[in-house]
Write an enzyme that holds these catalytic residues in place. Sequence first.
Site, PDB file in Angstrom:
ATOM      1  N   ALA A  84       0.833  -1.202   0.000  1.00  0.00           N
ATOM      2  CA  ALA A  84       0.000   0.000   0.000  1.00  0.00           C
ATOM      3  C   ALA A  84       0.865   1.249   0.000  1.00  0.00           C
ATOM      4  CB  ALA A  84      -0.921   0.011   1.215  1.00  0.00           C
ATOM      5  N   ASP A  85       0.286   2.330  -0.495  1.00  0.00           N
ATOM      6  CA  ASP A  85       0.930   3.642  -0.407  1.00  0.00           C
ATOM      7  C   ASP A  85      -0.157   4.690  -0.228  1.00  0.00           C
ATOM      8  OD1 ASP A  85       3.431   5.311  -0.712  1.00  0.00           O
ATOM      9  OD2 ASP A  85       2.142   6.232  -2.230  1.00  0.00           O
ATOM     10  N   THR A  86       0.056   5.580   0.717  1.00  0.00           N
ATOM     11  CA  THR A  86      -0.928   6.609   1.032  1.00  0.00           C
ATOM     12  C   THR A  86      -0.365   7.988   0.741  1.00  0.00           C
ATOM     13  OG1 THR A  86      -1.926   5.251   2.771  1.00  0.00           O
ATOM     14  CG2 THR A  86      -2.363   7.614   2.855  1.00  0.00           C
TER      15      THR A  86
END
Length: 212
Positions: A84-86
């Site tokens: 994931a990347d936010t």
Amino acid sequence: MLQPILHKLTTQRVVLASGSPRRKQILANIGLKFEVVPSTFEENLDESSFDTPQDYARETALRKTMEVASRLDGPQRPDLIIGADTVVALGNQILEKPNSTRHAFEILSNLSGKTHMVHTGVVLLTRYHTQESSSDPFKIVQFYESTEVTFAELSTDVINGYIDTGEPMDKAGGYGIQALGGTFVSGIHGDYYNVMGFPLHHFCKQLVNLYS
């Protein structure tokens, strides 16, 4: 929501390709058993080459996840890798983790009194187990979630006091909603967990689709 498939997941080797303590906490809280293997991918993609912040988050998540997959390739490779990347975005401007206290002040000042978006790109790599699969050992599922967050007006003293705690420095957008930064939030529309860094409901829906 995962109860019907948990018995399948307990027999799988599941890897979280992230060192984020918040993602680890969210997944542990739902009873998922997994290993943590943080990605070493250098997050240096050119933001200007992407049409939207969502596209940037999706691609960064993919690169991070594939880096871990390449290191763990082999007979004992995982059955499922989660990456994931936010990013926090004000309009189309991506606000990454602050690189200095001055930068943190600039970011938080820009967010003060405004509504911004938090986008998380998620990648699920699932292992093929059949001879008829492609030469790629993993099936790739990509998705993203967006949440709208509104900040109250923040005074200079409040911003500086927050920066002095050190909390903003390792977080996209310079704040953490689950801690002191949550006191700045006057409204939220969408998934709270997405703002923490992992869209839990959307993830569970995708996982049920994969394993049902």
